[in-house]
Design a protein around this motif. Structure first.
Motif, PDB file in Angstrom:
ATOM      1  N   ASN A  57       1.583  11.554 -11.026  1.00 56.10           N
ATOM      2  CA  ASN A  57       1.419  10.539 -12.073  1.00 56.10           C
ATOM      3  C   ASN A  57       2.654   9.669 -12.225  1.00 56.10           C
ATOM      4  N   GLU A  58       3.828  10.297 -12.278  1.00 55.50           N
ATOM      5  CA  GLU A  58       5.067   9.541 -12.473  1.00 55.50           C
ATOM      6  C   GLU A  58       5.285   8.533 -11.338  1.00 55.50           C
ATOM      7  N   VAL A  59       5.049   8.988 -10.109  1.00 56.25           N
ATOM      8  CA  VAL A  59       5.280   8.110  -8.951  1.00 56.25           C
ATOM      9  C   VAL A  59       4.288   6.942  -8.984  1.00 56.25           C
ATOM     10  N   LEU A  60       3.011   7.259  -9.189  1.00 57.90           N
ATOM     11  CA  LEU A  60       1.998   6.193  -9.127  1.00 57.90           C
ATOM     12  C   LEU A  60       2.170   5.188 -10.254  1.00 57.90           C
ATOM     13  N   VAL A  61       2.425   5.683 -11.461  1.00 63.35           N
ATOM     14  CA  VAL A  61       2.535   4.770 -12.606  1.00 63.35           C
ATOM     15  C   VAL A  61       3.769   3.870 -12.471  1.00 63.35           C
ATOM     16  N   ASN A  62       4.877   4.432 -12.014  1.00 65.69           N
ATOM     17  CA  ASN A  62       6.093   3.621 -11.910  1.00 65.69           C
ATOM     18  C   ASN A  62       6.055   2.653 -10.739  1.00 65.69           C
ATOM     19  N   TYR A  63       5.384   3.037  -9.665  1.00 64.44           N
ATOM     20  CA  TYR A  63       5.176   2.106  -8.541  1.00 64.44           C
ATOM     21  C   TYR A  63       4.274   0.965  -8.996  1.00 64.44           C
ATOM     22  N   GLU A  64       3.194   1.345  -9.664  1.00 65.34           N
ATOM     23  CA  GLU A  64       2.233   0.351 -10.172  1.00 65.34           C
ATOM     24  C   GLU A  64       2.928  -0.635 -11.127  1.00 65.34           C
ATOM     25  N   ALA A  65       3.775  -0.093 -12.014  1.00 65.72           N
ATOM     26  CA  ALA A  65       4.447  -0.957 -12.996  1.00 65.72           C
ATOM     27  C   ALA A  65       5.316  -2.000 -12.302  1.00 65.72           C
ATOM     28  N   SER A  66       5.986  -1.581 -11.224  1.00 65.57           N
ATOM     29  CA  SER A  66       6.856  -2.528 -10.508  1.00 65.57           C
ATOM     30  C   SER A  66       6.042  -3.468  -9.624  1.00 65.57           C
ATOM     31  N   LEU A  67       4.926  -2.980  -9.100  1.00 60.28           N
ATOM     32  CA  LEU A  67       4.146  -3.785  -8.154  1.00 60.28           C
ATOM     33  C   LEU A  67       3.248  -4.808  -8.844  1.00 60.28           C
ATOM     34  N   LEU A  68       2.622  -4.382  -9.957  1.00 61.87           N
ATOM     35  CA  LEU A  68       1.549  -5.196 -10.524  1.00 61.87           C
ATOM     36  C   LEU A  68       1.895  -5.958 -11.791  1.00 61.87           C
ATOM     37  N   TRP A  69       2.766  -5.413 -12.619  1.00 61.59           N
ATOM     38  CA  TRP A  69       2.923  -6.055 -13.941  1.00 61.59           C
ATOM     39  C   TRP A  69       4.235  -6.801 -14.069  1.00 61.59           C
TER      40      TRP A  69
ATOM     41  N   LYS B  65      -4.544  -0.189  -3.853  1.00 61.35           N
ATOM     42  CA  LYS B  65      -3.175  -0.134  -3.313  1.00 61.35           C
ATOM     43  C   LYS B  65      -2.719   1.278  -2.976  1.00 61.35           C
ATOM     44  N   LEU B  66      -3.686   2.211  -2.866  1.00 65.57           N
ATOM     45  CA  LEU B  66      -3.306   3.605  -2.643  1.00 65.57           C
ATOM     46  C   LEU B  66      -4.197   4.257  -1.591  1.00 65.57           C
ATOM     47  N   ARG B  67      -3.580   5.070  -0.724  1.00 64.34           N
ATOM     48  CA  ARG B  67      -4.335   5.957   0.169  1.00 64.34           C
ATOM     49  C   ARG B  67      -3.841   7.372  -0.090  1.00 64.34           C
ATOM     50  N   VAL B  68      -4.774   8.311  -0.197  1.00 61.44           N
ATOM     51  CA  VAL B  68      -4.412   9.690  -0.535  1.00 61.44           C
ATOM     52  C   VAL B  68      -4.847  10.630   0.585  1.00 61.44           C
TER      53      VAL B  68
ATOM     54  N   MET C  58       0.835  -1.204   0.000  1.00 63.25           N
ATOM     55  CA  MET C  58       0.000   0.000   0.000  1.00 63.25           C
ATOM     56  C   MET C  58       0.872   1.257   0.000  1.00 63.25           C
ATOM     57  N   LEU C  59       0.615   2.154  -0.958  1.00 58.60           N
ATOM     58  CA  LEU C  59       1.360   3.416  -1.016  1.00 58.60           C
ATOM     59  C   LEU C  59       0.504   4.535  -0.408  1.00 58.60           C
ATOM     60  N   HIS C  60       1.119   5.337   0.450  1.00 62.30           N
ATOM     61  CA  HIS C  60       0.431   6.490   1.046  1.00 62.30           C
ATOM     62  C   HIS C  60       0.947   7.744   0.352  1.00 62.30           C
ATOM     63  N   LEU C  61       0.060   8.425  -0.353  1.00 62.14           N
ATOM     64  CA  LEU C  61       0.442   9.647  -1.065  1.00 62.14           C
ATOM     65  C   LEU C  61      -0.081  10.859  -0.301  1.00 62.14           C
ATOM     66  N   ILE C  62       0.832  11.763   0.040  1.00 66.78           N
ATOM     67  CA  ILE C  62       0.429  12.967   0.779  1.00 66.78           C
ATOM     68  C   ILE C  62       0.725  14.201  -0.067  1.00 66.78           C
TER      69      ILE C  62
ATOM     70  N   SER D 242       4.645  -0.260   3.270  1.00 62.40           N
ATOM     71  CA  SER D 242       3.708   0.870   3.196  1.00 62.40           C
ATOM     72  C   SER D 242       4.484   2.187   3.220  1.00 62.40           C
ATOM     73  N   PRO D 243       5.113   2.501   2.062  1.00 63.37           N
ATOM     74  CA  PRO D 243       5.871   3.748   1.981  1.00 63.37           C
ATOM     75  C   PRO D 243       4.950   4.965   1.909  1.00 63.37           C
ATOM     76  N   ALA D 244       5.445   6.113   2.404  1.00 62.68           N
ATOM     77  CA  ALA D 244       4.729   7.376   2.243  1.00 62.68           C
ATOM     78  C   ALA D 244       5.518   8.240   1.272  1.00 62.68           C
ATOM     79  N   VAL D 245       4.820   8.803   0.289  1.00 65.25           N
ATOM     80  CA  VAL D 245       5.449   9.701  -0.674  1.00 65.25           C
ATOM     81  C   VAL D 245       4.787  11.073  -0.534  1.00 65.25           C
ATOM     82  N   ILE D 246       5.625  12.093  -0.333  1.00 62.50           N
ATOM     83  CA  ILE D 246       5.114  13.444  -0.081  1.00 62.50           C
ATOM     84  C   ILE D 246       5.392  14.327  -1.296  1.00 62.50           C
ATOM     85  N   VAL D 247       4.342  14.952  -1.807  1.00 63.55           N
ATOM     86  CA  VAL D 247       4.470  15.872  -2.951  1.00 63.55           C
ATOM     87  C   VAL D 247       3.937  17.234  -2.517  1.00 63.55           C
TER      88      VAL D 247
END
Ligand code: SAM
Length: 220
Positions: A208-220, A81-84, A1-5, A172-177
């Motif tokens: 977008n860049e963070v979510l798409v690249n995390y998703e690519a590594s996590l799911l596909w 897989k995301l909490r915002v 699970m990724l936490h986006l703040i 469960s990493p937190a990414v701050i933007v």
């Protein structure tokens, strides 16, 4: 699970100091609201913003709108897989349920945020969006991530792809933007600063860049 703040977001009601400024009074009247019920918006309150500290960066609900649309409509969110979260310059925290469908229309989004500031939860029964007082540090303490990454143009250079690969190494990493247009974070928190491009980019592009690249590594 990724936490986006989205942190230090420039999302606030018109501050008391400029509530009787003509640009604010006329804007509120046009919208059938009182000056203390409307969001500060640099598009409409440009001349009044000059009277405020940090006026050049304040009044940017559009940044939060675009970041949230991108995050909530992402594949990562649809896969659960995301909490915002949105943290504001005045230390409020907005908790957003993943199933929330935000208005695409900016004016409707502004109306929704104004009612969130007033009622602290919308809709009142489902509480898809909930607002509480809290600092960025308090939010991080509550989430308890096993890694904290602060997206920053002066951070350690990493390609978006490599950053996605790194993030999947955490539970469960937190990414701050930063949810602001200019300058630096107001909040001070511990975390690794990461830069994914040689120039500053808009906050929603980073989302977008963070979510798409995390998703690519996590799911596909
Ligand atoms: C528009 S920028 C903030 C303003 C920027 N400091 C400036 O003065 O242009 C919004 C946010 O996007 C993120 N960001 C922007 N460029 C970035 C980059 N190259 N690498 C990583 N994050 C970046 C940061 O989190 C930043 O706070």
């Amino acid at each position: 699970m990724l936490h986006l703040i989205i942190a230090d977001s420039e999302l606030e009601l018109v501050p008391e100091k400029i509530r009787d400024h003509p640009s604010v009074v006329n804007y509120a009247k046009r919208r059938g609201k009182k000056p203390d019920e409307v969001l500060l918006d640099s598009t409409y309150h440009h001349s009044a913003l000059r009277l405020l500290e940090d006026g050049e960066r304040r009044g940017r609900p559009d940044i939060v709108h675009l970041c949230l649309l991108n995050a909530l409509e992402s594949i990562l969110n649809k896969e659960g897989k995301l909490r915002v979260y949105v943290h504001t310059r005045n230390n409020e925290i907005i908790y957003i349920k993943p199933e929330t469908r935000l208005p695409r229309n900016y004016n409707r989004f502004v109306g929704l945020m104004e009612s969130l500031f007033k009622k602290k939860a919308v809709p009142e029964d489902l509480e898809l969006l909930k607002m509480e007082e809290g600092t960025l540090s308090e939010l991080l303490e509550e989430i308890g991530p096993d890694g904290v990454f602060i997206m920053h143009e002066n951070g350690t250079p990493v390609t978006p792809k490599k950053f996605g690969e790194r993030l999947v190494g955490y539970n469960s990493p937190a990414v701050i933007v930063g949810g602001f247009p200019h300058g630096d974070f107001l909040s001070v928190v511990e975390g690794e600063k990461i830069s994914i491009y040689k120039e500053p980019l808009m906050a929603w592009t980073i989302v977008n860049e963070v979510l798409v690249n995390y998703e690519a590594s996590l799911l596909w």
